[in-house]
Write a protein that holds these residues in place. Sequence first.
Motif, PDB file in Angstrom:
ATOM      1  N   UNK A 112      55.874  35.086  29.431  1.00 12.46           N
ATOM      2  CA  UNK A 112      56.443  34.887  30.766  1.00 12.46           C
ATOM      3  C   UNK A 112      56.029  33.536  31.337  1.00 12.46           C
ATOM      4  N   UNK A 113      54.764  33.143  31.092  1.00  9.41           N
ATOM      5  CA  UNK A 113      54.320  31.842  31.602  1.00  9.41           C
ATOM      6  C   UNK A 113      55.176  30.725  31.032  1.00  9.41           C
ATOM      7  N   UNK A 114      55.392  30.767  29.710  1.00  9.33           N
ATOM      8  CA  UNK A 114      56.162  29.714  29.047  1.00  9.33           C
ATOM      9  C   UNK A 114      57.595  29.717  29.558  1.00  9.33           C
ATOM     10  N   UNK A 115      58.160  30.920  29.642  1.00  6.69           N
ATOM     11  CA  UNK A 115      59.554  31.019  30.046  1.00  6.69           C
ATOM     12  C   UNK A 115      59.757  30.509  31.467  1.00  6.69           C
ATOM     13  N   UNK A 116      58.872  30.904  32.367  1.00  9.94           N
ATOM     14  CA  UNK A 116      59.006  30.422  33.746  1.00  9.94           C
ATOM     15  C   UNK A 116      58.618  28.967  33.859  1.00  9.94           C
ATOM     16  N   UNK A 135      52.660  17.499  41.415  1.00  9.52           N
ATOM     17  CA  UNK A 135      53.617  18.459  40.863  1.00  9.52           C
ATOM     18  C   UNK A 135      52.970  19.468  39.927  1.00  9.52           C
ATOM     19  N   UNK A 136      51.814  19.139  39.375  1.00 12.93           N
ATOM     20  CA  UNK A 136      51.141  20.080  38.478  1.00 12.93           C
ATOM     21  C   UNK A 136      50.814  21.377  39.207  1.00 12.93           C
ATOM     22  N   UNK A 137      50.823  21.345  40.541  1.00 15.47           N
ATOM     23  CA  UNK A 137      50.578  22.560  41.308  1.00 15.47           C
ATOM     24  C   UNK A 137      51.596  23.643  40.957  1.00 15.47           C
ATOM     25  N   UNK A 138      52.825  23.242  40.617  1.00 19.94           N
ATOM     26  CA  UNK A 138      53.867  24.243  40.355  1.00 19.94           C
ATOM     27  C   UNK A 138      53.626  25.015  39.055  1.00 19.94           C
ATOM     28  N   UNK A 139      53.472  24.333  37.883  1.00 24.30           N
ATOM     29  CA  UNK A 139      53.164  25.110  36.681  1.00 24.30           C
ATOM     30  C   UNK A 139      51.835  25.871  36.784  1.00 24.30           C
ATOM     31  N   UNK A 140      50.862  25.287  37.471  1.00 28.30           N
ATOM     32  CA  UNK A 140      49.583  25.997  37.617  1.00 28.30           C
ATOM     33  C   UNK A 140      49.771  27.261  38.454  1.00 28.30           C
ATOM     34  N   UNK A 141      50.625  27.176  39.478  1.00 28.87           N
ATOM     35  CA  UNK A 141      50.877  28.361  40.296  1.00 28.87           C
ATOM     36  C   UNK A 141      51.551  29.448  39.469  1.00 28.87           C
ATOM     37  N   UNK A 142      52.419  29.035  38.541  1.00 27.34           N
ATOM     38  CA  UNK A 142      53.074  30.024  37.673  1.00 27.34           C
ATOM     39  C   UNK A 142      52.034  30.727  36.813  1.00 27.34           C
ATOM     40  N   UNK A 143      51.120  29.947  36.235  1.00 28.84           N
ATOM     41  CA  UNK A 143      50.061  30.554  35.431  1.00 28.84           C
ATOM     42  C   UNK A 143      49.243  31.526  36.285  1.00 28.84           C
ATOM     43  N   UNK A 144      48.936  31.107  37.517  1.00 25.00           N
ATOM     44  CA  UNK A 144      48.149  31.972  38.393  1.00 25.00           C
ATOM     45  C   UNK A 144      48.903  33.261  38.711  1.00 25.00           C
ATOM     46  N   UNK A 145      50.209  33.158  38.952  1.00 29.76           N
ATOM     47  CA  UNK A 145      51.010  34.357  39.224  1.00 29.76           C
ATOM     48  C   UNK A 145      50.965  35.296  38.028  1.00 29.76           C
ATOM     49  N   UNK A 146      51.171  34.727  36.834  1.00 28.84           N
ATOM     50  CA  UNK A 146      51.185  35.561  35.640  1.00 28.84           C
ATOM     51  C   UNK A 146      49.813  36.170  35.378  1.00 28.84           C
TER      52      UNK A 146
END
Lengths: 298, 271
Positions: A112-116, A135-146
């Motif tokens: 899910x992390x990779x896909x999102x 902008x790195x905040x966005x992928x990091x936030x996805x990792x945190x959500x997952x």
Amino acid sequence: MANLLADPDSGLTPAQLAARHGLRVAGERPSLGAYSGQLWRYRHFISAYSHAKLTASFSNARLGQLWQVLTPLTNAAVYYLIFGLVLEQDRGMDNFIAYLTTGLFIFNFTQTSVHQGTQAISGNLGLIRALHFPRAALPLAITATQFQQLLGSIVVLVAIVTATGEPITLMWLMLMPAVLLQTIFNAGLTMVMARLGAKATDLKQVMPFVLRAWMYGSGVLYSVNLFAENLPGWATAVVQFNPMLVYIELARISLLENTHLLNDSLPLTWLIALGWAVVAGLGGYLYFWRGEQEYGRG
Amino acid sequence: MVNLEMSNDVTVTLPRIQERIPTVVVDDAHVVYRVHKGSAGNTSPVAAVKRMVTRTKAPNVRVVHAVRGVTFTAYRGEAIGLIGTNGSGKSTLLRAIAGLLPVEQGAVYTQGQPSLLGVNAALLNDLPGERNVTLGCLAMGMSPAEVRRKLPEIIEFSGINQRGDFASLPMRTYSSGMSARLRFSIAAAKQHDVLLIDEALATGDKAFRKRSEQRVRELRESAGTVFLVSHQLSSVRDTCERTIWLESGEIRMDGPTAEVLTAYEAFTNGK
């Protein structure tokens, strides 16, 4: 042209005027150190954003947050039906249900992390074009959500594992460093996918197939011993370096009593897990940072 | 470039500021878009494969030269209106100043990080307005304590609660005017060195427009620079004392608002 610049600085070219007052080139990429500092100052944004995403993801469903637990459970049930009951992959295995669910939940975290991640930039263009933040905040936030999703799954997993008769041992503590390394690995990979996905919009169409192939190569649905039995020696040697196989095996060996590692060496498995976390984490961060000034353009 | 003298006049007509500190220096900037036309041309799978085999470029990429050699300097405390007919490159210029579009040639220098505030800047539509305010403020670099302090102020300013408690409803339930007002309120809550406003003032109702013009004036007095892109000449007249008129990507006129607007009106009426 110089006389366009009004009185106090007359005689200076625009570039000289800018330099004299310490103006910076618009949209310039900050140095790695400055970028990391910015990112640290934005930690509250990262946690608020990941939490917001988590709430928003089920906001239209009537059962709401319950899906956080129901989704992995249903998934496990379907795979058990096919691979356990129909294909009888559980032959010769002590606890196939626990084996399967551990693999599925751990793999799902990365999947899910990779896909999102592919949509971390392209799906947030509005936010990116309106406001300035690293902008790195966005992928990091996805990792945190997952990661938060995974914690929910782990509660379910522990319930399944104990219900199927596994003893609670000290080995369970090993799950924590294993998941931690996987999270770092995921963060790096998500940043790589975010940069790739920002440019190559076709990636979204390709990723499901890549991820599916990766899942079959990670021994999620069947015994990892099948690799050793059916693949030529060199292929097994390659498969044992598959990061997902390694993280799944580490989770299994901590929770389940009778599991065998593909390479029979626990220290080596940990070493591979650590190596992947460092390579993907650092490499992904550097790769993402190098593209910082491109995001949101076009 | 007919009006070189005129831009010097600005310094005389402006209220005297002790030391003129430049906040934005645009030096002969050119911005070029490469547009993917999408559905235009032959888009059948066979044609796509043929292109891949013969290694020809997709025919649907076209180059648009949107800004052609713009040069000007903006100073602290100024509010500058950007006017021009549709497609004259106003929004593109703003995005180049914000650092969101690369310049092909020339350079754009800015003080601090300019914030672009446009009507098409979307927040997270599935989340309530309140949460969007919190997120937006954090994304602008405020501390959580500061955000908590400013939250009621921002909601109050945006006026989205005038028809009941909309702040706790998802933003997808908002009217376009309401969400534009909320976006403006979020961006205007922070002290920006350079604030770029793209048509945002034109969206709200009359009462909100009054409030936002007042807010732009406050922002400017506390030593920022404001750029306003608008087709509403009245709001340019009310907020800006300097105006730049762009036409086909070039500066046609740069000077005191009254003069530029008179010439612009003559130009558009004569068309």
